[in-house]
Design a protein around this motif. Structure first.
Motif, PDB file in Angstrom:
ATOM      1  N   UNK A   1       9.427  11.813  -0.618  1.00  0.00           N
ATOM      2  CA  UNK A   1       8.788  11.203   0.548  1.00  0.00           C
ATOM      3  C   UNK A   1       7.567  10.381   0.149  1.00  0.00           C
ATOM      4  N   UNK A   2       7.604   9.123   0.533  1.00  0.00           N
ATOM      5  CA  UNK A   2       6.518   8.187   0.284  1.00  0.00           C
ATOM      6  C   UNK A   2       6.212   7.423   1.559  1.00  0.00           C
ATOM      7  N   UNK A   3       5.002   6.910   1.628  1.00  0.00           N
ATOM      8  CA  UNK A   3       4.691   5.859   2.590  1.00  0.00           C
ATOM      9  C   UNK A   3       4.481   4.573   1.807  1.00  0.00           C
ATOM     10  N   UNK A   4       5.188   3.528   2.189  1.00  0.00           N
ATOM     11  CA  UNK A   4       5.010   2.214   1.572  1.00  0.00           C
ATOM     12  C   UNK A   4       4.900   1.177   2.685  1.00  0.00           C
ATOM     13  N   UNK A   5       3.870   0.382   2.628  1.00  0.00           N
ATOM     14  CA  UNK A   5       3.687  -0.650   3.647  1.00  0.00           C
ATOM     15  C   UNK A   5       3.348  -1.973   2.970  1.00  0.00           C
TER      16      UNK A   5
ATOM     17  N   UNK B   1       0.867  -1.162   0.000  1.00  0.00           N
ATOM     18  CA  UNK B   1       0.000   0.000   0.000  1.00  0.00           C
ATOM     19  C   UNK B   1       0.913   1.223   0.000  1.00  0.00           C
ATOM     20  N   UNK B   2       0.754   2.082  -0.989  1.00  0.00           N
ATOM     21  CA  UNK B   2       1.679   3.199  -1.157  1.00  0.00           C
ATOM     22  C   UNK B   2       0.921   4.524  -1.203  1.00  0.00           C
ATOM     23  N   UNK B   3       1.582   5.563  -0.703  1.00  0.00           N
ATOM     24  CA  UNK B   3       1.016   6.910  -0.748  1.00  0.00           C
ATOM     25  C   UNK B   3       2.148   7.888  -1.007  1.00  0.00           C
TER      26      UNK B   3
ATOM     27  N   UNK C   1       8.297   5.011   6.027  1.00  0.00           N
ATOM     28  CA  UNK C   1       7.411   5.974   6.674  1.00  0.00           C
ATOM     29  C   UNK C   1       7.941   7.390   6.478  1.00  0.00           C
ATOM     30  N   UNK C   2       7.063   8.359   6.702  1.00  0.00           N
ATOM     31  CA  UNK C   2       7.441   9.772   6.639  1.00  0.00           C
ATOM     32  C   UNK C   2       8.504  10.043   7.707  1.00  0.00           C
TER      33      UNK C   2
END
Length: 403
Positions: A273-277, A182-184, A296-297
């Motif tokens: 900067x990305x969030x990837x989980x 899951x990426x943002x 994480x940020x």
């Protein structure tokens, strides 16, 4: 026939080398492959400008694997953290003494930390740490994994009981395992640069939240600080093009004069900067850790500390089973990390989005929350123990003691 290695680790970054050292000290036969070329024997000047903030929990983990003695002379103590909301009232002041601690954490240049971790890993691995070597995939068998790699001397196959992906946010191992993420995209860049300040407070770190994103000043000792500005992509690109004097003026406006004049700007670097989980952490005879599992940020400086807690938990899990690739052990490890991963990802994401919001309700809510954190002792104590990672370590130690 017994596999050649107990574990093959892909990635010789901070988390990969810490994992290699931790598992080698447990008597496991470890190999590490890394696509980058071997770094110089001494860290290059400005090779990585980041200052990494190590929590108390991370310091204990590094001490446990025998690395802290090598690193402590290069780490600057942080006893106080000063958090503000630009344009808002009040501040949150975290003090080590309030939680019965000597320190809240340590600041260390990233290139120095990696250099010392690599030194510790080389002491244990020798020629089993392979540079300029690409991970080309793997094949799963009932009792081992064959890892395909290509290095300077051509193709090779390594046989191991467990494959560990510690190869960062764009993990090749994660992709080969077919693990979705899951990426943002925060549509932000972190601009990192060394500076000197007129009135240093060498044991105090600052984080100032603004509508553009957080701005941190991390003390490295004396007048030296690392500045980290999170800006939207257009502003970040423009900031990289500014003349030094103009950039320093911008930084001074955003941070203020609490440390006096900011001067002597070093080189600037930008990080998207990305969030990837990852949606799962384990697969048959394989596991992913560190940024391969969670990116994480950088607000609250939790990324590396989360990765080092992965290292600690994985080492603990492997110590209880003779087969490092045991499926039950890997599933137990993945479950044990679920809450910490979810909490850290949620917290950093919430901070990133909440402090950029222009909503009156959100703005009021965050300022009330900051006031509560400052003036309600039990809330402040909980905030400190969470930030230092001690809550998670205590929880995992208690779980490990259960029959």
């Amino acid at each position: 026939m017994r596999p050649e290695f107990d574990c093959v680790i892909v990635g010789a970054g901070l988390v990969g080398t810490a994992t290699a050292t931790a598992l080698s000290r447990q008597g496991l036969r470890i190999a590490v492959i890394e696509k980058r070329s071997r770094p110089a024997d001494r860290p290059a000047v400005n090779s990585d400008l980041r200052a990494l903030v190590l929590s108390v929990a991370s310091q204990r983990i590094l001490a446990h694997i025998g690395v802290w003695d090598r690193l402590s002379a290069h780490a600057n103590r942080i006893r106080h953290i000063h958090v503000t909301d630009r344009g808002g009232f009040g501040a949150v002041r975290l003090d080590a003494g309030e939680a019965g601690l000597d320190v809240l954490g340590w600041a260390c240049p990233a290139e120095v930390l990696l250099h010392e971790l690599l030194g510790a890993a080389r002491d244990h691995l020798g020629e089993d740490l392979s540079w300029s070597t690409e991970f080309d995939g793997f094949d799963i068998h009932s009792d081992h994994v064959t890892v395909n790699a290509t290095g300077r001397n051509g193709a090779s196959i390594l046989s191991t009981r467990l494959l560990i992906g510690a190869d960062g946010s764009d993990s090749d191992v994660r992709g080969a395992l077919g693990i979705d993420i899951d990426a943002f995209d925060y549509a932000q860049a972190a601009i990192v640069a060394n500076v000197e300040v007129e009135c240093p407070r060498e044991d105090t770190a600052y984080e100032r939240f603004t509508r553009q994103g957080p701005l941190a000043m991390i003390p490295l000792g004396g007048r030296r600080y690392v500045s980290v500005q999170c800006l939207d992509l257009a502003s970040g690109a423009a900031a990289l093009e500014l003349a030094d004097d103009a950039y320093l003026a911008q930084l001074q406006r955003r941070f203020g004069w609490r440390l006096g004049e900011i001067a002597d700007l070093g080189a600037r670097r930008s990080h998207a900067l990305w969030r990837r989980r990852a949606r799962s952490l384990d697969a048959p005879r394989a596991v992913i850790i560190g940024n391969a599992a969670n990116t994480v940020h950088p607000n609250a400086a939790q990324g590396l500390n989360l990765g080092l807690r992965d290292v600690s938990a994985l080492a603990l899990a492997l110590s209880a089973r003779p087969d490092p690739g045991d499926s039950l052990m890997l599933q137990t490890y993945a479950r044990s990390r679920k809450a910490d991963h979810a909490r850290t990802s949620f917290l950093t994401d919430l901070l990133a989005k909440t402090f950029r919001s222009s909503s009156l309700a959100v703005t009021t809510g965050r300022r009330v929350a900051m006031a509560a954190a400052e003036f309600v002792p039990v809330l402040k104590h909980r905030l400190i123990t969470e930030a230092t990672g001690l809550t998670v370590l205590a929880r995992e130690a208690g779980t490990a003691r259960r029959p």
